[in-house]
Design a protein around this motif. Structure first.
Motif, short mmCIF file in Angstrom:
data_model
loop_
_atom_site.label_atom_id
_atom_site.label_comp_id
_atom_site.label_asym_id
_atom_site.label_seq_id
_atom_site.Cartn_x
_atom_site.Cartn_y
_atom_site.Cartn_z
N LYS A 280 -7.19 -3.41 -32.77
CA LYS A 280 -6.33 -2.36 -32.21
C LYS A 280 -4.86 -2.73 -32.14
CE LYS A 280 -9.97 -0.19 -29.48
NZ LYS A 280 -10.46 0.13 -28.14
N ASP A 293 -1.99 -0.04 -32.45
CA ASP A 293 -2.50 1.06 -33.27
C ASP A 293 -2.34 2.39 -32.53
OD1 ASP A 293 -3.62 2.06 -35.56
OD2 ASP A 293 -5.69 1.78 -34.89
N GLY A 294 -1.77 3.35 -33.21
CA GLY A 294 -1.62 4.67 -32.62
C GLY A 294 -0.39 4.78 -31.73
N ARG B 163 -6.72 1.28 -43.99
CA ARG B 163 -7.97 1.78 -43.39
C ARG B 163 -8.23 3.24 -43.75
NH1 ARG B 163 -6.98 0.58 -37.33
NH2 ARG B 163 -4.89 1.20 -38.03
N GLU B 164 -7.17 4.05 -43.76
CA GLU B 164 -7.36 5.46 -44.08
C GLU B 164 -7.82 5.62 -45.53
OE1 GLU B 164 -3.97 7.87 -43.16
OE2 GLU B 164 -4.83 9.64 -44.10
N TYR B 224 -12.13 1.54 -36.80
CA TYR B 224 -11.37 2.70 -37.31
C TYR B 224 -12.28 3.92 -37.49
CZ TYR B 224 -8.26 5.44 -40.32
OH TYR B 224 -7.48 6.43 -40.84
N ILE B 225 -13.45 3.68 -38.06
CA ILE B 225 -14.37 4.80 -38.31
C ILE B 225 -14.88 5.38 -36.99
CG2 ILE B 225 -16.69 5.30 -39.24
CD1 ILE B 225 -15.71 3.34 -41.59
N GLN B 227 -13.18 5.57 -34.35
CA GLN B 227 -12.08 6.38 -33.81
C GLN B 227 -11.82 7.64 -34.63
OE1 GLN B 227 -10.51 5.53 -30.98
NE2 GLN B 227 -11.59 3.57 -30.80
N LYS B 228 -11.87 7.50 -35.98
CA LYS B 228 -11.34 8.57 -36.82
C LYS B 228 -12.41 9.36 -37.57
CE LYS B 228 -6.97 7.20 -36.28
NZ LYS B 228 -5.87 7.98 -35.75
N LYS B 229 -13.60 8.81 -37.74
CA LYS B 229 -14.64 9.52 -38.48
C LYS B 229 -16.00 9.43 -37.77
CE LYS B 229 -14.43 10.11 -43.12
NZ LYS B 229 -14.94 9.77 -44.47
#
Lengths: 399, 399
Positions: A280, A293-294, B163-164, B224-225, B227-229
């Protein structure tokens, strides 16, 4: 508050500076000073007297002081090779032991520390001042708050141009010269590794499993001596064994990795390159900045001003908060003062030492392990100095 | 000036940007475009027409274009795994070959490039744009002038939060996702290694002998996943093979060492961490500064302003001096333009390519070698793709 009678072993450059600090700690009496050289003993006695304390006893052999029943604690600031033998003798004599940093010369050195402590239970602390750094403790504080997520990788270095200290080692009675002539290893790992080991809970839920080290060629000292000591025939003809850059990668039980750099014989400015990366966010000393992050966008949140930036305001460690409220004292930006006070407090209270014998053994083991890895080209395994206890030893922070 | 008929393979994100640049180079006609996807072909045709050129021929199979006798050169911008097979076919067809960067999948990949070139002598260049960086070429220029003394250690990284790009690989038809799910290696070594290899004369008086790589755990993509997916059931349950941080240390024949870091699945800002250290001075990208022994004192000579600082004034590389006088064009701060022009110039003049097949093979070999080192825990040796010729191949700089 119980008075502590302290003895000091080693009164060279480092020892004399630390003696001056010790003499400022309330309730500490320096009752013995010890060095191999008489001029250093004389200067030590003078420093104690100048601080208003009684003339201390003195000796060229530290064993003399260990038979004094009134002595409570011993501080070891002598040459690298003397650290472990002196610490072992101090623990055997029941004197609380504070040992200056350096690498071990053998894995057996490390085991001796551990076994002697386990037999005697004499309080022991490794004086790794960098664990008390303002940035280092802030980052540890942020890690504990979860701001960086799961920590995956840490980096540190001892990047310090020591060419003069090495080249003039004979003139200055300094132990570096012989080490650099003959050995090739990560010879000074704890400044960078200590704060990282705290972040990664080494010996307390995590441990270092294996290490691989690679040495560059040794060209820095040769060039330096050509420029600065062309008349020193011995050094002009000497080949230094110590590679200029030693790169070491450590793998931990939890899968995190640690990168260490020793960089002491090339021209450069000082850096310890402290870096912590998690899922993070991260901290980097080289740009002295935090990336969250973010929160951060794709540019560093600059943090240029020591002590005033927003992360210090919000996340300064408790130990530094107290310290700044009481006024900063002592060398190396305060970290020497903090480590000495931590030791003295634990001696008085009987609390466990914040940097204990298992930390010392594991961190100092990097030196002989790196030597073996460089010599053979293989990765090497760390011994488990805790005998499996790392899997459930309780956390203990320097914060 | 001879006109060059060019074909382009791969019109994804990178390929379409490079096509736009190619269309600006005087005397280059894009006569073929190729991609697996029809929408990308359509966009490619449109770009060529928009630049005022004739509607190009198009195909989903690059072999179609290789049978066109009027085609002079091919640019390969496709997915990693397609680079080497396409380059080999292009060289066999006698089309001058410019190949985008990426790691190899096997050492045999690298040998195929070399053997095909040696058989056909078709001009080949690896499009490593970072070799043309303003800072990189300035530092190379300073190294050639002897300002850093004997170079002992270099450092570089591909530190880029991807990451994206990885997580949305399916949606974006991007090749990274499958690589990150299944492989664990230094998957993208050439951006950082290319400029370092030029500094260290790799394949021209020096060579890379061995490598050891260590992977951290893979935790960044998982977080990341989450959080985002969170609705992507496949990725939520996936374990990524690719460690977040890959640390690689290379030892060269002359005793210099190279440290590479791959850091693409944790939150951070972009950096290639280019660092060169010698017996008389060093450059560090992280602090963007030069340190010269006896000139700098123990603080960095700050160099904060791109293009205006004193080292740029004095040591800017000839290739950049020309370029700035003629006005900077094109992507990535000009480096894409410079590499494309270098290739086109060599195609016209028949001069040797500044980044040749031996460079490509050695640099790309880092990927499979790192994979082997991580898998086995051992250091591994580099093949000598020059078959001993590195010991006396003449220098050839990008300057």
């Amino acid at each position: 508050m119980k008075n502590i009678n302290a003895g000091v072993i080693g009164l060279g450059c480092r020892g004399s500076a630390m003696l001056d600090l010790l003499l400022q700690i309330e309730g500490v009496t320096v009752s013995w000073v010890c060095d191999l050289y008489e001029d250093r003993i004389a200067a030590g006695i003078q420093a104690v007297e100048k601080a208003g304390q009684k003339t201390p006893l003195s000796t060229q052999s530290y064993r003399d002081m260990l038979s004094d029943p009134s002595l409570d604690a011993v501080f070891i600031f002598s040459a690298w090779e003397n650290h472990v033998p002196a610490a072992v003798d101090c623990m055997l004599a029941g004197k609380c032991t504070a040992m200056e940093v350096g690498g071990a010369y053998s894995i057996d050195d490390c085991w001796q520390l551990v076994r002697t402590y386990e037999k005697t239970k004499t309080p022991f602390m490794l004086l790794e001042n960098c664990c008390y750094g303002k940035r280092e403790t802030m980052v540890l504080n942020m890690v504990r708050k979860g701001l960086f997520g799961e920590v995956v990788h840490c980096r540190g270095g001892y990047c310090h141009d020591l060419r003069e200290e090495v080249a003039f080692g004979k003139e200055n009675r300094h132990y570096r010269l012989k080490n650099y002539l003959h050995r090739n290893c990560e010879n000074y790992p704890t400044h960078e590794l200590g704060p990282i080991a705290k972040v990664l809970n080494i010996n307390r839920g995590n441990c270092m499993l294996s290490l691989v080290s690679v040495a560059s060629k040794a060209a820095g000292m040769k060039e330096y001596i050509k420029q600065k000591k062309p008349d020193d025939a011995v050094l002009m003809n000497a080949d230094f064994a110590q590679g200029d850059i030693i790169t070491t990668v450590i793998t931990c039980a939890d899968g995190a990795t640690i990168l260490l750099t020793l960089d002491t014989t090339l021209p450069r400015s000082y850096s310890r390159g402290f870096t912590v990366q998690g899922t993070k966010g991260m901290y980097s000393e080289e740009s002295d900045s935090v990336y969250l992050d973010g929160v951060s966008t794709h540019a560093w949140e600059a943090e240029p001003t020591w002590g005033t930036a927003k992360h210090f305001e919000e996340h300064l460690s408790p130990v530094w908060k107290d310290y700044m409220e009481n006024g900063i004292k002592g060398g190396h930006g305060g970290i020497d003062w903090l480590e000495l006070c931590a030791f003295v407090d634990c001696v008085r209270s009987g609390a466990p030492m914040p940097i204990d014998v298992y930390d010392a053994a594991a961190w100092m083991a990097v030196t002989p392990l790196s030597e073996a890895s460089i010599a053979t080209g293989n990765a090497v395994a760390f011994p488990d100095f805790t005998n499996g206890a790392w899997t459930d030893r309780a956390p203990l922070d320097v914060l």
